[in-house]
Structure formats: structure tokens, C-alpha cells
Design a protein around this motif. Sequence first.
Motif, short mmCIF file in Angstrom:
data_model
loop_
_atom_site.label_atom_id
_atom_site.label_comp_id
_atom_site.label_asym_id
_atom_site.label_seq_id
_atom_site.Cartn_x
_atom_site.Cartn_y
_atom_site.Cartn_z
N ARG A 225 0.82 -1.21 0.00
CA ARG A 225 0.00 0.00 0.00
C ARG A 225 0.86 1.26 0.00
O ARG A 225 0.49 2.29 -0.58
CB ARG A 225 -0.95 -0.01 1.21
N LYS A 226 2.03 1.18 0.63
CA LYS A 226 2.91 2.33 0.67
C LYS A 226 3.46 2.64 -0.74
O LYS A 226 3.62 3.81 -1.11
CB LYS A 226 4.06 2.08 1.65
N GLU A 229 0.95 4.55 -2.58
CA GLU A 229 0.99 5.95 -2.13
C GLU A 229 2.15 6.69 -2.80
O GLU A 229 2.01 7.84 -3.22
CB GLU A 229 1.14 6.00 -0.61
N PRO A 330 7.10 7.01 2.66
CA PRO A 330 6.87 7.11 1.20
C PRO A 330 7.80 8.11 0.54
O PRO A 330 8.27 7.88 -0.59
CB PRO A 330 5.41 7.55 1.12
#
Length: 377
Positions: A225-226, A229, A330
Motif C-alpha cells: 500500500r505504501k 501511495e 513514502p
Amino acid sequence: MRVMILVCGEGLGHTSRSIAIGKELASAGHDVHVGAYGYSMELIQRKGFKAYEIPSEITLVGKAGSLNMKRSIVATFKRGQFLGLIKIRKLLKRTRPDMVISDSYFMGMVSARTRGIPCYLIVNQSNMEEFFKGKGVSSKILAEIVRISYTGLFKMPDKVIIPDYPLPHTVCRKNLEFQDKTWDKVLFSGPLIGKTYDETTAEETERPHVLCTIGGFGYREPIFRKVIEVAGMDGSINYTLLSGPGVDPESLGDLPENVTILKFIDDQFPYMKASDVVIAPGGHSTMMEALSFGVPMISFPDQKHSEQQNNALVIEEDGLGKKLDYSTSPEDILKNIRLLIDDEKYRNKLTEMREMAIELNGPKAVRSMVEELQKGR
């Protein structure tokens, strides 16, 4: 020559390099049989090999990004997988191979030895006791038992094949520790990958392109998920992410326009050839694939997994990529992606590694070695 390849199914890296050797041997006219289990066996069957189901050898236990080797060994004993030696001996008796190649599948090596069959062992780690360092008295005792056991096991094969670049370029070098007599029979074959750079047609993607093989399931989901992002922070860089079959891409919500999510790629080499950076855990086989294609890596090794941590450390030390961890922001991930894309010194170094892999031709090196040794018999 009839060859039996026995594959450890814990991770598809063992499978991919066994397929590479199998293809090379079959192309030279040898009769190739493969023993495997789980998804590994399904993949081998799809590649057209004669496959046999064998018992799994070790049960991996862990959580939250950490491998617990002590619990893994206890779970393995509880399940009684070591009784599988009888099954392997029966398989060898039935198929009557002239030789056995065992990829990190130690029951196969022991079974071959007890039947007097020449055996060649493929490993990219020999210091398994590293898993137990700094974990209490009971773990120290278990580490010593493991060390003694593996020291004896490494004496058994006719040759030990390290599927990596030769020293000093060996990525898994921090994970290797043999006695002198074992070093005498070690072959650094070069990377064993399923498809060469020249055989591969690049996938049509917009460049620059990043391939992420982290997967979006289990403890690796936060990194997955990072990366999504990160993609949203710079639309000029394009991403292909492998989510794995356990993740529904629609559950991820709205994705940036520069992101493509795929559940699974049966052949990831076209995507690798089309990429400027590969983001992956610390698995050895993926590293060999990326380096053979001249692509720098960002590695997120599993926590407390000493083998992956060491691999990733070498990647960074040798100027082949970057070692990051689960806490990396991120912003820092994007900074490192840009560095690997733009810095010429990384491109030059990776070109050298790609050319070296072509020259080494790992599968051919293994075939030549076993043919020569078998001829001598």
C-alpha cells in the motif's frame, strides 16, 4: 541420462531455478523428472515436465514480517515430515534416475545417498544457525544442533552448486559458511533464471517503469500500500504491482493513473526487461533475475530473516540497489526510486552484472558440470 530434480517448495525461487536447469538438460536430450509439492508442483507441470508429488520438508512459522526458525523447526518435527525419507526412497527406486539434483531439499539428497545415486545440491545459504543468534540459551543450543547437522549434510553431495555470481560478486556471500573440504566441491554457477535477457521481449510499458513484486497479502501488505501511495506522489513514474491471488484489486480503492495491479504474472521477465527499478523482498532468486536483466533493486527484506537481510545488505554495499525497511517513509522510497533511475553509476554497474550473467550462463554451466562428472563415472 535420466535426471531427477527435487525442489523445495517454500518460495518459488527454488522452483524457477530448477525449471531453468530442467529446460537446459531437456534441450540436451536428457530425460528430466521433477519432484515437488504445492503450487511449485503446479507450475512445474505447466512447464511440461514429468512431475511427482513429494512431501514438504519444513514448515515455516512467523508473523508480522518475521520468520521464527525455532518454531518452524518444532512445527516440522510435529508434522513428521522427516518420515518422508521413506517416500523419497521409494520414488527413486521407482524412477531409477542416474543422478539427483536437489534444490535445498535435503531429504532428497539423503535419500539419493542411501541408494548410492550421485547427488548435486543447490543452496544459497549454509549458515542456518544465524536465525538463532541473540535469542536466548535454548536458541543457542538449537543453533549449535543445526550447525552440526548442516555441517554433516554438506559433506554428502558430490557437488554443491551456488546459483550466484562467483566471488567477490556473490550476492549471497554473507550467507555462506562451509568447511574447507566442502569449499573444494563448490561451483558458483552464475544466476539460474528461467529466461535470458536476449530471449525476452520487453512488455510495452511507459517509461520510467517500476515493477513491484512485494504482494499485497499478509504482513507485506503495508509495503504494498505504501508503494501505491508513492506512485501517487509522482505521476511521471509508472508502476506494475503484483498483488497476489489473495488480494482483490478492487478492494484497494481508487488507484493513481500510473499504477497497474496484476494478481499474478506467469512470466514476469517481459515486465522486468521493461523496468528501470524492481521493488521486492530479500529473496535470492528475484535478485538474481533483476541483476541478470540489469535492473537495480529496492529490497524490503523480511524482519528478523537473516538470509534476506544479508542479501539486501550486499545489494546496497555493491552499488546494485537500496536496502529499505518497513518503517521507511513514502517520501524516502520515492527519493530512492528516483536515485536508481537517474544515477548513471547504478546503470553502469547493472550493465556489468547483466553482461556477466550472459557470459556465465548458469544453466549451461550446471549441465556441463554434471555431464562431465557423470561421464567420469
